[in-house]
Design an enzyme around this catalytic site. Structure first.
Site, short mmCIF file in Angstrom:
data_model
loop_
_atom_site.label_atom_id
_atom_site.label_comp_id
_atom_site.label_asym_id
_atom_site.label_seq_id
_atom_site.Cartn_x
_atom_site.Cartn_y
_atom_site.Cartn_z
N CYS A 147 0.84 -1.19 0.00
CA CYS A 147 0.00 0.00 0.00
C CYS A 147 0.88 1.25 0.00
CB CYS A 147 -0.92 0.01 1.23
SG CYS A 147 -1.96 1.47 1.36
N CYS A 150 -0.33 4.20 2.16
CA CYS A 150 -0.15 3.94 3.59
C CYS A 150 1.30 4.17 4.02
CB CYS A 150 -0.51 2.50 3.93
SG CYS A 150 -2.12 1.93 3.38
N ASP A 151 2.23 3.67 3.22
CA ASP A 151 3.61 3.57 3.66
C ASP A 151 4.62 4.35 2.83
OD1 ASP A 151 2.69 1.75 5.60
OD2 ASP A 151 2.83 0.08 4.19
#
Length: 317
Positions: A147, A150-151
């Site tokens: 993701c 997300c990261d």
């Protein structure tokens, strides 16, 4: 995954009985909830993370009518607010089991809830598919992610690999290119599968490069990922190259583990439904990315949810 939703959602008190229980709070599940309310029913949506599901982890949605371009988290919030406005209850938990009886169905969650219902709509979506390469499990959350939104921020001004050649891989590469110093897209075929729009955007960026006919066969490092072993399929040789991070986008696996073998699925595990989204068991529906369908998009998921709830209203109430 590095990303942590934290305590964004507090669990509310829910009843023991609902007309319809919808498992999954993404676009398909929320749409089903809204249409259930419009049909005069009281639905419950059980979602394990946050309203909107995986839309929250998408940087931009650009193909949903009415929104030329909107952040995934923003449209997810709008979906959730719409459902709550109509009185749809949400419970943030994970379903561990469903029991199918003729007149009554039971949904059990990991926090001990036992909910009775007449109809179940499964909208659990699909999870990112792992590569299966050596070291992948060892470095998950230590340099490997599924993701980018997300990261990605963990890799500011660093070198990252994106593994895959479809729309998701290219969309996430475009996002990472804004953060990372260098993005290398590794694809096992000789050409990309992504839509031309995304290909053109990626190829126009100076910090995005491509490795075609290539496979990642191993991830290496110490406490964190440091190196990818890459097989050049044309040359039939394996070489090592240093990367700070790697993002894999090679497809998805339906999130159906809690169902066992109770429902009919295709060879890949996606749930089979009829045109009304009903499974082989009466009163149990499947909608969105979890079912066997030719297209997995927000717009098709929303349509699935509307069809399932509308049919359930007419058929069982």
């Amino acid at each position: 995954m590095f990303f942590d939703m934290g305590t964004a959602n507090k669990k509310q008190e829910i009843k023991d009985n609902y007309d319809i229980v919808i498992i999954g709070g993404g676009p398909a599940g929320i749409s089903a909830g809204i249409y259930a309310v419009q049909g005069g029913l009281k639905p419950l949506i059980i979602e394990k993370t946050v309203e909107g599901g995986q839309m929250n982890f998408t940087e931009l949605v650009e193909n949903y009518p009415g929104f030329k371009s909107i952040e995934g988290s923003e449209i997810a919030e709008k979906f959730g607010d719409h459902a709550k406005h109509y009185g749809v209850d949400f419970h943030f938990s994970t379903v561990t089991k469903i029991v199918n009886n003729e007149e009554n169905k039971i949904v059990k969650t990991d926090d001990g809830k036992v909910i009775n219902t007449k109809v179940i709509i499964i909208a659990t979506g699909a999870n990112p598919k792992p590569l299966g390469a050596e070291g992948e499990k060892d470095f998950f959350g230590k340099g490997i992610s599924y993701c980018a939104s997300c990261d990605g921020h963990f890799f500011k001004d660093q070198k990252v690999a994106v593994i895959g050649g479809g729309n998701t891989a290219l969309e996430e590469s475009l996002y990472l290119a804004k953060i990372a110093k260098e993005v290398v897209i590794i694809h096992r075929r000789d050409k990309l599968r992504a839509d031309k729009l995304y290909q053109d955007r990626a190829m126009a960026l100076d910090n995005v490069t491509f490795k075609f006919d290539s496979e990642v066969v191993a991830f290496k490092g110490d406490k964190k990922l440091k190196t990818l072993s890459i097989k050049d399929k044309k040359e039939n040789k394996v070489y090592d190259e240093d990367f700070d991070g790697a993002f894999a986008f090679i497809g998805h696996v339906p999130a159906t583990g809690f169902l066992g073998d109770m429902l009919k699925t295709d060879s890949r595990g996606y749930i089979e439904t009829d045109q009304n989204m009903e499974t082989n068991l009466k009163g149990i529906y499947a909608v969105g990315d979890v079912r066997n369908t030719i297209l997995r998009q927000v717009v098709t998921a929303v349509a699935d949810g509307a069809i399932a709830a509308s049919h359930a209203v007419r058929e069982y109430f």
